[in-house]
Write a protein that holds these residues in place. Sequence first.
Motif, PDB file in Angstrom:
ATOM      1  N   VAL A 119       0.846  -1.191   0.000  1.00  0.00           N
ATOM      2  CA  VAL A 119       0.000   0.000   0.000  1.00  0.00           C
ATOM      3  C   VAL A 119       0.880   1.239   0.000  1.00  0.00           C
ATOM      4  O   VAL A 119       1.945   1.269   0.611  1.00  0.00           O
ATOM      5  CB  VAL A 119      -0.976   0.032   1.199  1.00  0.00           C
ATOM      6  CG1 VAL A 119      -1.991  -1.084   1.089  1.00  0.00           C
ATOM      7  CG2 VAL A 119      -0.243  -0.035   2.522  1.00  0.00           C
ATOM      8  N   LYS A 120       0.415   2.251  -0.719  1.00  0.00           N
ATOM      9  CA  LYS A 120       1.118   3.534  -0.795  1.00  0.00           C
ATOM     10  C   LYS A 120       0.670   4.387   0.379  1.00  0.00           C
ATOM     11  O   LYS A 120      -0.526   4.498   0.642  1.00  0.00           O
ATOM     12  CB  LYS A 120       0.766   4.214  -2.117  1.00  0.00           C
ATOM     13  CG  LYS A 120       1.657   5.350  -2.467  1.00  0.00           C
ATOM     14  CD  LYS A 120       2.941   4.825  -3.004  1.00  0.00           C
ATOM     15  CE  LYS A 120       3.583   5.800  -3.949  1.00  0.00           C
ATOM     16  NZ  LYS A 120       4.937   5.408  -4.246  1.00  0.00           N
ATOM     17  N   THR A 121       1.631   4.986   1.078  1.00  0.00           N
ATOM     18  CA  THR A 121       1.294   5.828   2.217  1.00  0.00           C
ATOM     19  C   THR A 121       1.221   7.289   1.799  1.00  0.00           C
ATOM     20  O   THR A 121       1.710   7.662   0.728  1.00  0.00           O
ATOM     21  CB  THR A 121       2.340   5.680   3.341  1.00  0.00           C
ATOM     22  OG1 THR A 121       3.576   6.244   2.903  1.00  0.00           O
ATOM     23  CG2 THR A 121       2.520   4.221   3.745  1.00  0.00           C
ATOM     24  N   VAL A 122       0.629   8.110   2.653  1.00  0.00           N
ATOM     25  CA  VAL A 122       0.500   9.538   2.363  1.00  0.00           C
ATOM     26  C   VAL A 122       1.869  10.190   2.209  1.00  0.00           C
ATOM     27  O   VAL A 122       2.032  11.129   1.433  1.00  0.00           O
ATOM     28  CB  VAL A 122      -0.341  10.234   3.464  1.00  0.00           C
ATOM     29  CG1 VAL A 122      -0.305  11.738   3.335  1.00  0.00           C
ATOM     30  CG2 VAL A 122      -1.780   9.726   3.409  1.00  0.00           C
ATOM     31  N   SER A 123       2.894   9.662   2.885  1.00  0.00           N
ATOM     32  CA  SER A 123       4.243  10.236   2.779  1.00  0.00           C
ATOM     33  C   SER A 123       4.897   9.919   1.435  1.00  0.00           C
ATOM     34  O   SER A 123       5.948  10.467   1.114  1.00  0.00           O
ATOM     35  CB  SER A 123       5.142   9.720   3.904  1.00  0.00           C
ATOM     36  OG  SER A 123       5.500   8.368   3.671  1.00  0.00           O
ATOM     37  N   GLY A 124       4.300   9.006   0.665  1.00  0.00           N
ATOM     38  CA  GLY A 124       4.860   8.625  -0.629  1.00  0.00           C
ATOM     39  C   GLY A 124       5.599   7.297  -0.584  1.00  0.00           C
ATOM     40  O   GLY A 124       6.000   6.773  -1.609  1.00  0.00           O
ATOM     41  N   GLY A 125       5.773   6.744   0.604  1.00  0.00           N
ATOM     42  CA  GLY A 125       6.445   5.458   0.745  1.00  0.00           C
ATOM     43  C   GLY A 125       5.456   4.317   0.594  1.00  0.00           C
ATOM     44  O   GLY A 125       4.297   4.510   0.212  1.00  0.00           O
ATOM     45  N   SER A 126       5.932   3.114   0.898  1.00  0.00           N
ATOM     46  CA  SER A 126       5.045   1.959   0.811  1.00  0.00           C
ATOM     47  C   SER A 126       5.221   1.054   2.027  1.00  0.00           C
ATOM     48  O   SER A 126       6.294   0.986   2.619  1.00  0.00           O
ATOM     49  CB  SER A 126       5.309   1.172  -0.480  1.00  0.00           C
ATOM     50  OG  SER A 126       6.648   0.725  -0.529  1.00  0.00           O
ATOM     51  N   LEU A 127       4.138   0.401   2.380  1.00  0.00           N
ATOM     52  CA  LEU A 127       4.111  -0.601   3.436  1.00  0.00           C
ATOM     53  C   LEU A 127       3.619  -1.903   2.816  1.00  0.00           C
ATOM     54  O   LEU A 127       2.734  -1.882   1.956  1.00  0.00           O
ATOM     55  CB  LEU A 127       3.134  -0.200   4.541  1.00  0.00           C
ATOM     56  CG  LEU A 127       3.536   0.889   5.505  1.00  0.00           C
ATOM     57  CD1 LEU A 127       2.335   1.325   6.355  1.00  0.00           C
ATOM     58  CD2 LEU A 127       4.661   0.406   6.408  1.00  0.00           C
ATOM     59  N   THR A 128       4.186  -3.011   3.263  1.00  0.00           N
ATOM     60  CA  THR A 128       3.728  -4.309   2.787  1.00  0.00           C
ATOM     61  C   THR A 128       2.953  -4.983   3.908  1.00  0.00           C
ATOM     62  O   THR A 128       3.458  -5.121   5.022  1.00  0.00           O
ATOM     63  CB  THR A 128       4.929  -5.197   2.384  1.00  0.00           C
ATOM     64  OG1 THR A 128       5.663  -4.521   1.354  1.00  0.00           O
ATOM     65  CG2 THR A 128       4.458  -6.545   1.863  1.00  0.00           C
ATOM     66  N   ALA A 129       1.714  -5.355   3.607  1.00  0.00           N
ATOM     67  CA  ALA A 129       0.872  -6.048   4.583  1.00  0.00           C
ATOM     68  C   ALA A 129       0.817  -7.526   4.211  1.00  0.00           C
ATOM     69  O   ALA A 129       0.699  -7.881   3.041  1.00  0.00           O
ATOM     70  CB  ALA A 129      -0.528  -5.451   4.590  1.00  0.00           C
TER      71      ALA A 129
END
Length: 170
Positions: A119-129
């Motif tokens: 998922v793309k975060t508001v900061s522009g980075g990504s998190l993997t779930a």
Amino acid sequence: MKMKFFSFAIALLMGAFVTVSAQKTVVDVAVGSKAHTTLVAAVKAAGLVETLQGAGPFTVFAPVNDAFGKLPAGTVESLLKPENKAQLAKILTYHVVVGNLDAAAVVKAIKDGKGKVVVKTVSGGSLTASLKDGKVILTDENGGVSTVTATDLKAGNGVIHVIDSVVLPK
């Protein structure tokens, strides 16, 4: 007749209560949690209160106080200083995803992604779930891991999922 009016008045009042409580923002929900005082202080220091009280919808992965305690000594105090406002804002917005992703939607996306979803975060980075032992696990861009410990804390402008570690962008 009086009984019908009384029942109508009670129903009207209950409807007003539900409407008011549903209008709480993700910030209001966090402020009401004793487990999120550090997060609330950080959101205020970063100047993000107004943003997170906006229309959204937002999905917030909210670290508990103990999660901030896992960071190296002095990290939180340093981040709360005015000169580190931009860095703090980047870290906090890394915990926010645009959209209203309840637990069922997150789990479905993981299953549809054959075990993980990015998922793309508001900061522009990504998190993997991903899922591990029936729990949603978030992996940050540095390989740091956090477990979702509570889900679906609903607000009028989104949803909060509680996590046990702070996730950090690159």
